[in-house]
Design a protein around this motif. Structure first.
Motif, PDB file in Angstrom:
ATOM      1  N   PRO A 170       0.810  -1.230   0.000  1.00  0.00           N
ATOM      2  CA  PRO A 170       0.000   0.000   0.000  1.00  0.00           C
ATOM      3  C   PRO A 170       0.840   1.275   0.000  1.00  0.00           C
ATOM      4  CG  PRO A 170      -0.148  -1.123   2.134  1.00  0.00           C
ATOM      5  CD  PRO A 170       0.523  -2.067   1.175  1.00  0.00           C
ATOM      6  N   LEU A 171       2.031   1.213   0.626  1.00  0.00           N
ATOM      7  CA  LEU A 171       2.881   2.412   0.673  1.00  0.00           C
ATOM      8  C   LEU A 171       3.414   2.773  -0.709  1.00  0.00           C
ATOM      9  CD1 LEU A 171       4.831   1.708   3.993  1.00  0.00           C
ATOM     10  CD2 LEU A 171       3.099   3.474   3.617  1.00  0.00           C
ATOM     11  N   PHE A 172       3.891   1.774  -1.466  1.00  0.00           N
ATOM     12  CA  PHE A 172       4.387   2.044  -2.821  1.00  0.00           C
ATOM     13  C   PHE A 172       3.246   2.444  -3.760  1.00  0.00           C
ATOM     14  CE2 PHE A 172       8.402  -0.591  -2.047  1.00  0.00           C
ATOM     15  CZ  PHE A 172       9.224   0.534  -2.041  1.00  0.00           C
ATOM     16  N   VAL A 173       2.077   1.830  -3.588  1.00  0.00           N
ATOM     17  CA  VAL A 173       0.917   2.211  -4.405  1.00  0.00           C
ATOM     18  C   VAL A 173       0.534   3.661  -4.109  1.00  0.00           C
ATOM     19  CG1 VAL A 173      -1.537   1.792  -4.841  1.00  0.00           C
ATOM     20  CG2 VAL A 173       0.025  -0.143  -4.591  1.00  0.00           C
ATOM     21  N   PHE A 174       0.498   4.012  -2.833  1.00  0.00           N
ATOM     22  CA  PHE A 174       0.192   5.383  -2.414  1.00  0.00           C
ATOM     23  C   PHE A 174       1.176   6.366  -3.046  1.00  0.00           C
ATOM     24  CE2 PHE A 174       0.904   8.986   0.432  1.00  0.00           C
ATOM     25  CZ  PHE A 174      -0.390   9.423   0.696  1.00  0.00           C
ATOM     26  N   MET A 175       2.478   6.032  -2.981  1.00  0.00           N
ATOM     27  CA  MET A 175       3.509   6.894  -3.553  1.00  0.00           C
ATOM     28  C   MET A 175       3.276   7.097  -5.047  1.00  0.00           C
ATOM     29  SD  MET A 175       7.652   6.274  -3.549  1.00  0.00           S
ATOM     30  CE  MET A 175       7.732   5.111  -4.899  1.00  0.00           C
ATOM     31  N   GLY A 176       2.980   5.999  -5.755  1.00  0.00           N
ATOM     32  CA  GLY A 176       2.771   6.088  -7.199  1.00  0.00           C
ATOM     33  C   GLY A 176       1.564   6.924  -7.575  1.00  0.00           C
ATOM     34  N   VAL A 177       0.464   6.759  -6.857  1.00  0.00           N
ATOM     35  CA  VAL A 177      -0.759   7.499  -7.179  1.00  0.00           C
ATOM     36  C   VAL A 177      -0.582   8.988  -6.873  1.00  0.00           C
ATOM     37  CG1 VAL A 177      -3.239   7.700  -6.770  1.00  0.00           C
ATOM     38  CG2 VAL A 177      -2.180   5.453  -6.744  1.00  0.00           C
ATOM     39  N   VAL A 178       0.107   9.307  -5.775  1.00  0.00           N
ATOM     40  CA  VAL A 178       0.375  10.719  -5.446  1.00  0.00           C
ATOM     41  C   VAL A 178       1.199  11.372  -6.557  1.00  0.00           C
ATOM     42  CG1 VAL A 178       1.624  12.274  -3.879  1.00  0.00           C
ATOM     43  CG2 VAL A 178       0.197  10.461  -2.939  1.00  0.00           C
ATOM     44  N   LEU A 179       2.234  10.656  -7.031  1.00  0.00           N
ATOM     45  CA  LEU A 179       3.077  11.213  -8.101  1.00  0.00           C
ATOM     46  C   LEU A 179       2.298  11.351  -9.404  1.00  0.00           C
ATOM     47  CD1 LEU A 179       6.437   9.325  -7.429  1.00  0.00           C
ATOM     48  CD2 LEU A 179       5.924  11.713  -6.955  1.00  0.00           C
ATOM     49  N   GLU A 180       1.397  10.412  -9.641  1.00  0.00           N
ATOM     50  CA  GLU A 180       0.558  10.487 -10.853  1.00  0.00           C
ATOM     51  C   GLU A 180      -0.289  11.758 -10.815  1.00  0.00           C
ATOM     52  OE1 GLU A 180      -3.460   8.444 -12.633  1.00  0.00           O
ATOM     53  OE2 GLU A 180      -2.396   7.421 -11.024  1.00  0.00           O
ATOM     54  N   ARG A 181      -0.879  12.047  -9.658  1.00  0.00           N
ATOM     55  CA  ARG A 181      -1.742  13.233  -9.523  1.00  0.00           C
ATOM     56  C   ARG A 181      -0.945  14.531  -9.444  1.00  0.00           C
ATOM     57  NH1 ARG A 181      -6.832  12.226 -11.037  1.00  0.00           N
ATOM     58  NH2 ARG A 181      -7.724  13.784  -9.646  1.00  0.00           N
ATOM     59  N   SER A 182       0.359  14.411  -9.186  1.00  0.00           N
ATOM     60  CA  SER A 182       1.189  15.614  -9.045  1.00  0.00           C
ATOM     61  C   SER A 182       1.682  16.143 -10.381  1.00  0.00           C
ATOM     62  CB  SER A 182       2.401  15.315  -8.149  1.00  0.00           C
ATOM     63  OG  SER A 182       1.982  14.909  -6.874  1.00  0.00           O
ATOM     64  N   LYS A 183       1.347  15.437 -11.466  1.00  0.00           N
ATOM     65  CA  LYS A 183       1.725  15.850 -12.825  1.00  0.00           C
ATOM     66  C   LYS A 183       3.237  15.852 -13.043  1.00  0.00           C
ATOM     67  CE  LYS A 183      -2.650  16.747 -13.543  1.00  0.00           C
ATOM     68  NZ  LYS A 183      -3.487  15.769 -14.242  1.00  0.00           N
ATOM     69  N   ILE A 184       3.974  15.090 -12.231  1.00  0.00           N
ATOM     70  CA  ILE A 184       5.424  15.026 -12.394  1.00  0.00           C
ATOM     71  C   ILE A 184       5.776  14.400 -13.738  1.00  0.00           C
ATOM     72  CG2 ILE A 184       7.471  13.760 -11.552  1.00  0.00           C
ATOM     73  CD1 ILE A 184       6.587  14.492  -8.729  1.00  0.00           C
TER      74      ILE A 184
END
Length: 434
Positions: A45-59
């Motif tokens: 869940p931690l890596f999934v959370f990290m990935g989704v946050v970065l996806e929404r951050s438009k990086i």
């Protein structure tokens, strides 16, 4: 649900006819408790959370715009930028779906507009998206590491060896770095070869761009590079376990989102909802697979397979080749999670008892599983891209485009089989150094 339900139905039939010992099912509660209490799987869940946050951050968007702006002037510059950005996204998010969708929305229209053939453009995007399977921090490696750890301990006990040694997720992360980078190089070489020997598939000239700015590129590169260094650096130096590093990554992604001012109530709800959905799916499959393996063992399937592999001519080589072929074929119809939780626990202890290196075995399986995202008809990357591609791109063009990349991944498997040091060298250096 089908996995667990079918297993229990067959167990019931077996009990009724006296062919199944019901005592095997008594281990189910402790198995399920062990799954939800597993420290290693907290990383999921931690890596999934990290990935989704970065996806929404438009990086990813910033990276792709800056990279294509700098490299777009070259003939295959846009294709190269897609591969390089995909590599960086794989090392910072590890989520295949997010990478393929983002690349499909941002780069596919541009690639088609500038003269790339639809098959080459879609194949490059799909294959680049699957790099998140092999380049750490990868959720696939987290799941595979946990399964292999149990398989290794079982193999040791079956051989009468009582050793504290084990194979960890960190071992697989280190072992996957060199093969992951080699795969990126293979992809780049393929793009160069296409431009050289099939120039009709690539634009005649580079893409004109007003954004070829080195400063913009550095600003776009810095956030994911800092995050990658924090996550992988803490593992490689032995400062943190993969689970602890996942926590570092999750906090780091939130900090980056705050700096980019992309944190909002709507985004937070989306991130939490997506993380919960993916994590629930993974754990439900794991619970179903655990019940399946108990019933499979209760019917004597494990002993049957062990006898089959042991009697094969050619020993470990033939057994490994057969397992690789089966996993590759299963990738046409099953998701990598099901294969990891159902097939690997059955075959891995047998292969490890034959003397195969656990890290080498893990990475070989991981690269093989990576092809499951690309192989028609059920390759997930194909569906992700089909969902965002315009009607101008035909499904058959997507299927045709991924075939060369599937071949490239199979070539990498052969190379790693011939030279296992590609996988085992870096772990030996890192762990001898620590």
């Amino acid at each position: 649900m089908t996995l667990a339900g079918t297993s229990l139905v067959f167990a019931g039939i077996g009990i009724f006819f006296g062919a199944f010992d019901a005592s095997y099912l008594l281990a189910t509660p402790s198995r399920l408790f062990g799954i939800v209490n597993n420290q290693t799987l907290i990383a999921v869940p931690l890596f999934v959370f990290m990935g989704v946050v970065l996806e929404r951050s438009k990086i990813a968007e910033d990276l792709l715009v800056a990279m294509s702006g700098l490299l777009g002037r070259f003939k295959t510059g846009l294709g190269v930028s897609v591969v390089l950005v995909g590599m960086l996204l794989a090392a910072s998010t590890g989520i295949v779906g997010a990478t393929v969708v983002t690349m499909g929305l941002l780069s596919l229209p541009t690639m088609l507009k500038h003269g790339y053939s639809p098959s080459l453009a879609t194949g490059t995007i799909c294959a680049t998206g699957t790099l998140g399977q092999i380049i750490p921090p990868s959720i696939a490696l987290v799941l595979l590491g946990d399964v292999l750890s149990s398989a290794y301990q079982k193999a040791q006990l079956d051989m009468g060896i009582f050793s504290p040694d084990s194979v960890s997720v960190g071992d697989l992360f280190v072992g996957a770095l060199v093969p992951g980078l080699i795969l990126v190089v293979f992809y780049l070489l393929y793009l160069w070869a296409v431009s050289k020997f099939s120039p009709s598939q690539v634009p005649a000239h580079g893409q004109e761009s007003e954004h070829a700015n080195l400063k913009e590129l550095l600003l776009a590169l810095l956030p994911p590079l800092i995050l990658i260094t924090a996550v992988l650096g803490s593992i490689l130096t032995g400062k943190a376990t993969p689970t602890e590093a996942a926590g570092v990554g999750a906090i780091g992604s939130v900090i980056l989102a705050l700096l980019k001012k992309t944190i909002s109530v709507g985004n937070t709800k989306y991130v939490v909802r997506e993380t919960t959905k993916v994590t629930s799916m993974v754990f439900l499959i794991l619970i179903g697979a655990s019940i399946f393996s108990l019933v499979f063992r209760g019917f004597g399937g494990e002993e049957l397979l062990q006898a089959f592999f042991t009697d094969l001519p050619g020993g470990a080589f033939t057994a490994m080749l057969l397992v690789m072929i089966v996993i590759f074929l299963l990738g046409f119809i099953l998701d990598f999670i099901e294969i990891t939780f159902v097939v690997v626990p059955i075959v891995a202890p047998i292969l490890l008892m034959m003397g195969l290196d656990p890290i080498w075995l893990g990475i070989m399986i991981a690269v093989n599983l990576q092809t499951s995202f690309l192989t028609p008809p059920f390759g997930f990357a194909l569906f992700y891209l089909r969902g965002v591609a315009s009607d101008l791109v035909k499904t058959e063009q997507i299927y045709k485009g991924v075939i060369p990349f599937i071949i490239i991944q199979l070539v990498l498997l052969v190379v790693m089989a011939i030279w296992p040091e590609i996988i085992t060298w870096l772990p030996s250096v890192v762990y001898d150094g620590n």
